[in-house]
Design an enzyme around this catalytic site. Sequence first.
Site, PDB file in Angstrom:
ATOM      1  N   ASP A  13      13.532  -8.914  38.216  1.00 40.58           N
ATOM      2  CA  ASP A  13      12.325  -8.466  38.176  1.00 40.58           C
ATOM      3  C   ASP A  13      11.471  -8.281  36.649  1.00 40.58           C
ATOM      4  O   ASP A  13      12.855  -7.509  36.180  1.00 40.58           O
ATOM      5  CB  ASP A  13      11.274  -8.019  38.931  1.00 40.58           C
ATOM      6  N   ASP A  14      11.090  -8.103  35.588  1.00 37.85           N
ATOM      7  CA  ASP A  14      10.810  -7.457  34.209  1.00 37.85           C
ATOM      8  C   ASP A  14      11.609  -8.225  33.181  1.00 37.85           C
ATOM      9  O   ASP A  14      11.556  -7.548  32.217  1.00 37.85           O
ATOM     10  CB  ASP A  14      10.683  -6.166  34.684  1.00 37.85           C
ATOM     11  N   HIS A 134       3.764 -10.065  38.579  1.00 45.75           N
ATOM     12  CA  HIS A 134       3.494  -8.891  38.644  1.00 45.75           C
ATOM     13  C   HIS A 134       3.130  -7.834  39.414  1.00 45.75           C
ATOM     14  O   HIS A 134       1.488  -8.150  39.976  1.00 45.75           O
ATOM     15  CB  HIS A 134       4.048  -8.968  37.119  1.00 45.75           C
TER      16      HIS A 134
END
Length: 314
Positions: A13-14, A134
């Site tokens: 993620d991110d 998110h």
Amino acid sequence: MLQARVKLIVTGDDFGYCPRRNQGIVECFLAGAVSNVSLMVNGSAAPAAAQLARRHNIPIGLHANLSEGSPVCTALKKNSSLLNKDGFFHGKMGFRTVLAKGLLKMSEVKQELTAQVDLFRELTGHVPHHMDGHQHVHVLPEVRHVFAQVLEEYGIKYTRVPIELGLHSCEWIEPPLMDFYLGVEKDSLDTVDVFTRHGIRWADIYIGLSTMGKNMSVSNIQSAIDTAVAAFATKENSLMTQFSPQHQQGRTVTIELMVHPGYPTIPPVGGCGEGPDDFSQSWERLHELQTLMNPELQSYYKTRNIQLCAFKDL
């Protein structure tokens, strides 16, 4: 007893948050420790992340962000219900508070999600293979309906539903964090019908709350996978007795393991418009990177015949 084949999607993620997060995620992908990534298009290093994904052929989806930094939709950068008094998104808990008070306009949520998909397509040259949220905002009340509409409109087949088997027995998770996780679980359970109605799919098993940051270890990942697969197989067996032996042998179980590896962000570089947060600057990012690249974990996958893949391979 049904012996399921296991396909494991390890999602970093991110991606796009900062150059050091990009570097760590790419290193994990090249080492076979991550098999899929989720891009934050409002991240300060999103264009570079998209280039890296293209160069290394990394399967990439969208990590829709409504809670940290700035919107990408120009019309929402001022006077929007999505923004706080400083002109940024409301934050992980702030977003939930404002939503609960009925102060968020769902038309603006849809506008921003649409703008993020469009920017993703501009950066990568294709629609996301999968799309999640998110800080798990995509499973929140009201938001879940808009999120599902956007996925259906763009033909995005896969998402994440963060319901983790065995979460309740994870005694190492501190009480305030567990309260947040249990809230995410409840929201996710309430989201299943909505996503199903829109024809959206997700992995059979989700892992990632109990194994996050300092709580990640080779043994925690192994036991989370083993426990979940055993529970899933038991459930499947009770359903499969009515089918032929050939049908029973063909079952593949899919797992998504959510991870956040990287090298800690060094301010002022990074973030989504308001600088990097504590999470990104933490030693826990490097701890995740080192755990995921541990040869012991790689050999566990081989021993268990676990095949790493991405959503686009399903």
